[in-house]
Design a protein around this motif. Structure first.
Motif, PDB file in Angstrom:
ATOM      1  N   LEU A  47      -5.036   2.529  -8.757  1.00  0.00           N
ATOM      2  CA  LEU A  47      -6.468   2.904  -8.265  1.00  0.00           C
ATOM      3  C   LEU A  47      -7.181   1.670  -7.776  1.00  0.00           C
ATOM      4  O   LEU A  47      -7.406   1.869  -6.416  1.00  0.00           O
ATOM      5  CB  LEU A  47      -7.630   3.966  -8.710  1.00  0.00           C
ATOM      6  N   VAL A  48      -7.701   0.911  -8.486  1.00  0.00           N
ATOM      7  CA  VAL A  48      -8.416  -0.417  -8.050  1.00  0.00           C
ATOM      8  C   VAL A  48      -7.678  -0.811  -6.859  1.00  0.00           C
ATOM      9  O   VAL A  48      -7.593  -1.248  -5.761  1.00  0.00           O
ATOM     10  CB  VAL A  48      -9.261  -0.738  -9.205  1.00  0.00           C
ATOM     11  N   LEU A  49      -6.129  -1.104  -7.564  1.00  0.00           N
ATOM     12  CA  LEU A  49      -5.304  -1.767  -6.608  1.00  0.00           C
ATOM     13  C   LEU A  49      -5.063  -1.692  -5.443  1.00  0.00           C
ATOM     14  O   LEU A  49      -4.802  -1.853  -4.498  1.00  0.00           O
ATOM     15  CB  LEU A  49      -4.462  -1.892  -7.044  1.00  0.00           C
ATOM     16  N   TRP A  50      -5.134   0.441  -5.216  1.00  0.00           N
ATOM     17  CA  TRP A  50      -4.970   0.739  -3.654  1.00  0.00           C
ATOM     18  C   TRP A  50      -6.289   0.371  -2.104  1.00  0.00           C
ATOM     19  O   TRP A  50      -6.210   0.198  -1.683  1.00  0.00           O
ATOM     20  CB  TRP A  50      -4.712   2.107  -3.978  1.00  0.00           C
ATOM     21  N   LEU A  51      -7.319   0.408  -3.686  1.00  0.00           N
ATOM     22  CA  LEU A  51      -8.338   0.468  -2.970  1.00  0.00           C
ATOM     23  C   LEU A  51      -8.404  -1.100  -2.507  1.00  0.00           C
ATOM     24  O   LEU A  51      -8.653  -1.239  -1.086  1.00  0.00           O
ATOM     25  CB  LEU A  51      -9.535   1.080  -3.597  1.00  0.00           C
ATOM     26  N   LEU A  52      -7.844  -1.852  -3.258  1.00  0.00           N
ATOM     27  CA  LEU A  52      -7.833  -3.724  -2.278  1.00  0.00           C
ATOM     28  C   LEU A  52      -6.925  -3.776  -1.459  1.00  0.00           C
ATOM     29  O   LEU A  52      -7.498  -4.495  -0.317  1.00  0.00           O
ATOM     30  CB  LEU A  52      -7.652  -4.816  -4.012  1.00  0.00           C
ATOM     31  N   LEU A  53      -5.871  -3.099  -1.878  1.00  0.00           N
ATOM     32  CA  LEU A  53      -5.081  -3.059  -0.324  1.00  0.00           C
ATOM     33  C   LEU A  53      -5.085  -2.932   0.542  1.00  0.00           C
ATOM     34  O   LEU A  53      -5.353  -2.983   2.107  1.00  0.00           O
ATOM     35  CB  LEU A  53      -3.780  -2.283  -0.484  1.00  0.00           C
ATOM     36  N   ALA A  54      -5.987  -1.333   0.816  1.00  0.00           N
ATOM     37  CA  ALA A  54      -7.205  -0.440   1.720  1.00  0.00           C
ATOM     38  C   ALA A  54      -8.170  -1.520   2.190  1.00  0.00           C
ATOM     39  O   ALA A  54      -7.610  -1.765   3.877  1.00  0.00           O
ATOM     40  CB  ALA A  54      -7.130   0.438   0.857  1.00  0.00           C
ATOM     41  N   ALA A  55      -8.932  -2.333   1.552  1.00  0.00           N
ATOM     42  CA  ALA A  55      -9.873  -3.000   1.887  1.00  0.00           C
ATOM     43  C   ALA A  55      -8.876  -3.871   3.079  1.00  0.00           C
ATOM     44  O   ALA A  55     -10.049  -4.198   3.794  1.00  0.00           O
ATOM     45  CB  ALA A  55     -10.236  -3.526   1.492  1.00  0.00           C
ATOM     46  N   CYS A  56      -7.892  -4.891   2.833  1.00  0.00           N
ATOM     47  CA  CYS A  56      -7.272  -6.244   2.860  1.00  0.00           C
ATOM     48  C   CYS A  56      -7.355  -4.841   4.447  1.00  0.00           C
ATOM     49  O   CYS A  56      -6.929  -6.358   5.451  1.00  0.00           O
ATOM     50  CB  CYS A  56      -6.477  -6.161   2.008  1.00  0.00           C
ATOM     51  N   MET A  57      -6.470  -4.650   4.636  1.00  0.00           N
ATOM     52  CA  MET A  57      -6.250  -3.715   5.978  1.00  0.00           C
ATOM     53  C   MET A  57      -6.961  -3.502   6.557  1.00  0.00           C
ATOM     54  O   MET A  57      -7.302  -3.717   8.017  1.00  0.00           O
ATOM     55  CB  MET A  57      -5.082  -2.487   5.893  1.00  0.00           C
ATOM     56  N   MET A  58      -7.977  -3.013   6.068  1.00  0.00           N
ATOM     57  CA  MET A  58      -9.003  -2.641   7.015  1.00  0.00           C
ATOM     58  C   MET A  58     -10.409  -4.284   7.159  1.00  0.00           C
ATOM     59  O   MET A  58     -11.107  -4.242   8.538  1.00  0.00           O
ATOM     60  CB  MET A  58     -10.843  -2.068   5.914  1.00  0.00           C
ATOM     61  N   LEU A 104       0.893  -1.602  -0.073  1.00  0.00           N
ATOM     62  CA  LEU A 104       0.090   0.054   0.316  1.00  0.00           C
ATOM     63  C   LEU A 104       0.768   1.364   0.254  1.00  0.00           C
ATOM     64  O   LEU A 104       0.494   2.179  -0.412  1.00  0.00           O
ATOM     65  CB  LEU A 104      -1.261  -0.199   1.305  1.00  0.00           C
ATOM     66  N   LEU A 105       1.827   1.131   0.636  1.00  0.00           N
ATOM     67  CA  LEU A 105       2.746   2.251   0.566  1.00  0.00           C
ATOM     68  C   LEU A 105       3.300   2.843  -0.599  1.00  0.00           C
ATOM     69  O   LEU A 105       3.368   3.889  -1.188  1.00  0.00           O
ATOM     70  CB  LEU A 105       4.134   2.513   1.871  1.00  0.00           C
ATOM     71  N   PHE A 106       3.885   1.688  -1.279  1.00  0.00           N
ATOM     72  CA  PHE A 106       4.449   1.784  -2.165  1.00  0.00           C
ATOM     73  C   PHE A 106       3.112   2.181  -3.857  1.00  0.00           C
ATOM     74  O   PHE A 106       3.324   3.172  -4.593  1.00  0.00           O
ATOM     75  CB  PHE A 106       4.941   0.685  -3.103  1.00  0.00           C
ATOM     76  N   CYS A 107       2.178   1.936  -3.606  1.00  0.00           N
ATOM     77  CA  CYS A 107       1.559   2.350  -4.425  1.00  0.00           C
ATOM     78  C   CYS A 107       0.887   3.772  -4.047  1.00  0.00           C
ATOM     79  O   CYS A 107       0.831   4.018  -5.222  1.00  0.00           O
ATOM     80  CB  CYS A 107       0.272   0.828  -4.123  1.00  0.00           C
ATOM     81  N   THR A 108       0.542   3.653  -2.721  1.00  0.00           N
ATOM     82  CA  THR A 108       0.435   5.517  -2.681  1.00  0.00           C
ATOM     83  C   THR A 108       1.636   6.805  -3.714  1.00  0.00           C
ATOM     84  O   THR A 108       1.498   7.221  -4.174  1.00  0.00           O
ATOM     85  CB  THR A 108       0.720   5.901  -1.299  1.00  0.00           C
TER      86      THR A 108
END
Lengths: 231, 47
Positions: A120-131, A88-92
């Motif tokens: 952006l979809v990948l970023w959202l999916l990684l954020a969803a994993c953490m959530m 997520l950090l690197f995607c950001t």
């Protein structure tokens, strides 16, 4: 901190710092300007490595997710947790440096172009994993849901890679499978060095993050055991 | 010069981001290690 992870972090930290300084020197002083875009093209030397590291981290996440769903061994989940956060950090970084390049190159910060949108979809999916890990009722449920999302995130990576071909996007393509790179030798050397620097940084961050996850799990186990003793 | 200002912004994002995250992890290692020590003192080491 575990012995191996501690040693890895101690070895990688000074190497990462020296390589970071050398990469800064190469990007600002060694590599020539690109003829059309000028200095702004130099963003490429860390935007592209950050994107490749994001993909690599998602493949580590994929391995961890499949490993956990298959074996239910917590070591796989610990790897997934670490890889998700660092991915997520690197995607950001990719999603911030991309628009900084796009503004002078395309005249706009953001466009709903295929590669940008799928990233952006990948970023959202990684954020969803953490959530889902943070909000799940119990640890196993969170780990299973995050593993499924991790596999879905990994499916997005080939889509991002092929998006430019499939939907004829605007995003430039520098490296294409089976084709010779158009980069001038100094540009190629700088790119490869920045790539190596990012990999060293990734190894360092992953070693420390996995160590933290293990320590947190040991704390959690002690808290659960002590509350079990009281009950 | 305009190109350079964009380049500087991008470079700041990358390296400040990475170094700040690294510093955050180092602080977190220390805090979690201290918490583990406290818990182990309280309950006795189990692993």
């Amino acid at each position: 901190m575990d012995g191996f992870l501690r040693r890895a972090a101690i070895v990688l930290l000074p190497i990462a710092m020296v390589m970071m300084l050398a990469a800064i020197w190469m990007v600002f002083a060694y590599v020539p300007d690109e003829r059309v875009m000028g200095p702004v093209q130099r963003i490429f030397y860390f935007h592209v490595p950050a994107a490749i590291i994001t993909f690599f981290s998602v493949f580590v996440l994929l391995a961890g997710s499949i490993g956990y769903l298959w074996t239910r061994h917590t070591a796989w989940d610990q790897l997934s947790r670490a890889a998700t956060e660092i991915g997520l950090l690197f995607c950001t970084i990719v999603l911030i440096t991309g628009p900084i390049w796009a503004k002078p190159a395309w005249g706009t910060w953001w466009t709903w172009e295929a590669r940008l949108t799928t990233t952006l979809v990948l970023w959202l999916l990684l954020a969803a994993c953490m959530m889902v890990r943070a909000y799940a009722d119990n640890r196993d449920l969170g780990a299973r849901l995050a593993s499924v999302l991790g596999i879905i995130a990994a499916l997005d990576v080939p889509i991002i890679y092929k998006a430019v071909d499939w939907w004829r996007g605007q995003h430039p393509v520098v490296f294409k499978a089976g084709e010779k790179t158009p980069l001038e030798p100094r540009m190629l050397r700088t790119f490869l060095f920045c790539m190596a620097t990012f990999f060293v940084f990734y190894g360092l961050l992953l070693a420390i993050r996995v160590a933290i996850v293990r320590l947190e799990d040991r704390c959690q186990a002690l808290v659960e055991a002590s509350s079990g003793d009281r009950a | 010069m305009k190109g350079y200002s964009f380049l500087m912004w991008a470079y700041n994002v990358v390296w400040i981001g990475l170094v700040a995250y690294l510093a955050f992890l180092v602080v977190r290692v220390r805090k979690v290690s201290e918490r583990l020590d406290r818990l182990e003192r309280k309950t006795g080491p189990r692993s």
